[in-house]
Write a protein that holds these residues in place. Structure first.
Motif, PDB file in Angstrom:
ATOM      1  N   LEU A 155       0.825  -1.204   0.000  1.00 55.17           N
ATOM      2  CA  LEU A 155       0.000   0.000   0.000  1.00 55.17           C
ATOM      3  C   LEU A 155       0.866   1.264   0.000  1.00 55.17           C
ATOM      4  CD1 LEU A 155      -2.896   1.194   0.231  1.00 55.17           C
ATOM      5  CD2 LEU A 155      -2.552   1.172   2.695  1.00 55.17           C
ATOM      6  N   ILE A 156       1.858   1.311   0.868  1.00 56.13           N
ATOM      7  CA  ILE A 156       2.738   2.482   0.944  1.00 56.13           C
ATOM      8  C   ILE A 156       3.544   2.627  -0.341  1.00 56.13           C
ATOM      9  CG2 ILE A 156       4.739   3.464   2.152  1.00 56.13           C
ATOM     10  CD1 ILE A 156       3.573   2.254   4.730  1.00 56.13           C
ATOM     11  N   GLN A 157       3.990   1.510  -0.894  1.00 54.36           N
ATOM     12  CA  GLN A 157       4.753   1.559  -2.144  1.00 54.36           C
ATOM     13  C   GLN A 157       3.890   2.097  -3.286  1.00 54.36           C
ATOM     14  OE1 GLN A 157       6.162  -2.225  -3.592  1.00 54.36           O
ATOM     15  NE2 GLN A 157       7.832  -1.270  -4.727  1.00 54.36           N
ATOM     16  N   ASN A 158       2.625   1.680  -3.353  1.00 52.34           N
ATOM     17  CA  ASN A 158       1.736   2.172  -4.417  1.00 52.34           C
ATOM     18  C   ASN A 158       1.364   3.636  -4.223  1.00 52.34           C
ATOM     19  OD1 ASN A 158       1.668  -0.181  -5.914  1.00 52.34           O
ATOM     20  ND2 ASN A 158      -0.080  -1.000  -4.806  1.00 52.34           N
ATOM     21  N   ILE A 159       1.189   4.059  -2.964  1.00 51.35           N
ATOM     22  CA  ILE A 159       0.800   5.450  -2.704  1.00 51.35           C
ATOM     23  C   ILE A 159       1.974   6.400  -2.952  1.00 51.35           C
ATOM     24  CG2 ILE A 159       0.131   7.072  -0.884  1.00 51.35           C
ATOM     25  CD1 ILE A 159      -1.635   4.843   0.257  1.00 51.35           C
ATOM     26  N   THR A 160       3.138   6.063  -2.414  1.00 48.20           N
ATOM     27  CA  THR A 160       4.284   6.974  -2.501  1.00 48.20           C
ATOM     28  C   THR A 160       5.141   6.733  -3.729  1.00 48.20           C
ATOM     29  OG1 THR A 160       5.741   5.540  -1.221  1.00 48.20           O
ATOM     30  CG2 THR A 160       4.403   7.140   0.013  1.00 48.20           C
ATOM     31  N   GLY A 161       5.156   5.515  -4.217  1.00 48.03           N
ATOM     32  CA  GLY A 161       6.032   5.181  -5.336  1.00 48.03           C
ATOM     33  C   GLY A 161       7.488   5.033  -4.918  1.00 48.03           C
ATOM     34  N   ASP A 162       7.757   5.112  -3.623  1.00 49.09           N
ATOM     35  CA  ASP A 162       9.118   5.026  -3.095  1.00 49.09           C
ATOM     36  C   ASP A 162       9.313   3.673  -2.396  1.00 49.09           C
ATOM     37  OD1 ASP A 162      11.644   5.444  -2.137  1.00 49.09           O
ATOM     38  OD2 ASP A 162      11.089   7.027  -0.728  1.00 49.09           O
ATOM     39  N   PRO A 163      10.064   2.756  -3.004  1.00 47.37           N
ATOM     40  CA  PRO A 163      10.239   1.450  -2.362  1.00 47.37           C
ATOM     41  C   PRO A 163      11.031   1.521  -1.056  1.00 47.37           C
ATOM     42  CG  PRO A 163      11.604   1.610  -4.322  1.00 47.37           C
ATOM     43  CD  PRO A 163      10.763   2.846  -4.277  1.00 47.37           C
ATOM     44  N   TRP A 164      11.917   2.494  -0.913  1.00 44.35           N
ATOM     45  CA  TRP A 164      12.710   2.591   0.314  1.00 44.35           C
ATOM     46  C   TRP A 164      11.854   3.031   1.487  1.00 44.35           C
ATOM     47  CZ3 TRP A 164      16.977   0.060   0.348  1.00 44.35           C
ATOM     48  CH2 TRP A 164      17.665  -0.124  -0.831  1.00 44.35           C
ATOM     49  N   LEU A 165      10.942   3.932   1.281  1.00 45.05           N
ATOM     50  CA  LEU A 165      10.045   4.380   2.347  1.00 45.05           C
ATOM     51  C   LEU A 165       9.126   3.245   2.788  1.00 45.05           C
ATOM     52  CD1 LEU A 165       9.006   6.719   4.086  1.00 45.05           C
ATOM     53  CD2 LEU A 165       7.401   7.249   2.244  1.00 45.05           C
ATOM     54  N   SER A 166       8.664   2.469   1.845  1.00 43.87           N
ATOM     55  CA  SER A 166       7.760   1.368   2.183  1.00 43.87           C
ATOM     56  C   SER A 166       8.478   0.260   2.970  1.00 43.87           C
ATOM     57  CB  SER A 166       7.120   0.797   0.924  1.00 43.87           C
ATOM     58  OG  SER A 166       8.091   0.407  -0.006  1.00 43.87           O
ATOM     59  N   LEU A 167       9.789   0.154   2.815  1.00 43.47           N
ATOM     60  CA  LEU A 167      10.548  -0.852   3.566  1.00 43.47           C
ATOM     61  C   LEU A 167      10.595  -0.550   5.061  1.00 43.47           C
ATOM     62  CD1 LEU A 167      13.520  -1.688   1.197  1.00 43.47           C
ATOM     63  CD2 LEU A 167      11.627  -3.163   1.854  1.00 43.47           C
ATOM     64  N   LEU A 168      10.293   0.683   5.449  1.00 39.20           N
ATOM     65  CA  LEU A 168      10.254   1.035   6.873  1.00 39.20           C
ATOM     66  C   LEU A 168       9.192   0.244   7.634  1.00 39.20           C
ATOM     67  CD1 LEU A 168      10.797   4.893   6.792  1.00 39.20           C
ATOM     68  CD2 LEU A 168      12.389   3.123   7.547  1.00 39.20           C
ATOM     69  N   VAL A 169       8.231  -0.315   6.923  1.00 33.03           N
ATOM     70  CA  VAL A 169       7.192  -1.140   7.549  1.00 33.03           C
ATOM     71  C   VAL A 169       7.828  -2.323   8.275  1.00 33.03           C
ATOM     72  CG1 VAL A 169       5.265  -2.695   7.006  1.00 33.03           C
ATOM     73  CG2 VAL A 169       5.412  -0.456   5.919  1.00 33.03           C
ATOM     74  N   PHE A 170       8.940  -2.798   7.750  1.00 38.14           N
ATOM     75  CA  PHE A 170       9.574  -3.985   8.324  1.00 38.14           C
ATOM     76  C   PHE A 170      10.534  -3.657   9.466  1.00 38.14           C
ATOM     77  CE2 PHE A 170       8.444  -5.161   3.948  1.00 38.14           C
ATOM     78  CZ  PHE A 170       7.545  -6.164   4.247  1.00 38.14           C
ATOM     79  N   ALA A 171      10.553  -2.424   9.921  1.00 39.17           N
ATOM     80  CA  ALA A 171      11.431  -2.034  11.016  1.00 39.17           C
ATOM     81  C   ALA A 171      11.061  -2.737  12.315  1.00 39.17           C
ATOM     82  CB  ALA A 171      11.403  -0.513  11.206  1.00 39.17           C
TER      83      ALA A 171
END
Length: 178
Positions: free
Chosen positions: A29-45
């Motif tokens: 969801l975050i990757q589709n909304i922002t288009g930034d794969p690095w930001l979406s990886l923060l979910v796994f923190a």
């Protein structure tokens, strides 16, 4: 009362799967909304933080409650008991000596409470396991060894907890033969 119901019905074992699905969906969801794969990886923190915390805390006996808590759904544990005719004070020394020569790594020992903490290295199946050994005296000539193996991260050990117990008993019985 609700938590007791969940514990009794084994619902807690399904929570990590649900959490994994939620994390994956949030990632997408975050990757589709922002288009930034690095930001979406923060979910796994959070899961990575739990894994790193486990590695940091694993070598100290005082964090035993962290790993053995029944509310901690990220770790699988298995406890087995073994009766011995060796007095508890001699048994602690014998087990410590035997564990140092085995595949297990001894991390911490508490001689007053007759506790030993050892573990395994990460392997193909798990991130490693912590092993808590508690010796209880039934009588002056009889002791009970409580052996608890717990994964460092993951709600299934893929049989490693039981294999650790079998290896421990085999090594212990071999150490008693002359």
């Amino acid at each position: 009362m609700f938590f007791i119901f969940l514990l009794q019905n084994n619902f807690m074992k399904k929570i990590p799967l649900l959490i994994g699905v939620v994390f994956f969906l949030l990632y997408k969801l975050i990757q589709n909304i922002t288009g930034d794969p690095w930001l979406s990886l923060l979910v796994f923190a959070l899961p990575i933080g739990i894994l790193v915390t486990s590695f940091i805390l694993r070598r100290q006996m005082r964090f035993k409650k962290w790993f053995l808590s029944p509310m901690n759904v990220f770790f699988e544990q298995k406890t087995n008991n073994y009766k011995s005719d060796i007095p508890s004070d001699l048994l602690l020394n014998k087990l410590t000596e035997m564990l140092e020569e085995s595949d297990f790594k001894v991390f911490d020992t508490n001689e007053q409470e007759l506790n030993i903490l050892c573990g395994t290295s990460p392997n193909f199946w798990t991130w490693g396991e912590n092993i808590y050994i508690q010796i209880d005296s039934k009588t002056p000539d009889e002791s009970v060894i409580s052996f608890t193996s717990v994964t460092l991260f993951g709600n299934t050990s893929w049989g490693r907890n039981q294999k650790n117990y079998e290896l421990f008993i085999s090594s212990f019985e071999d150490s008693l033969t002359i």
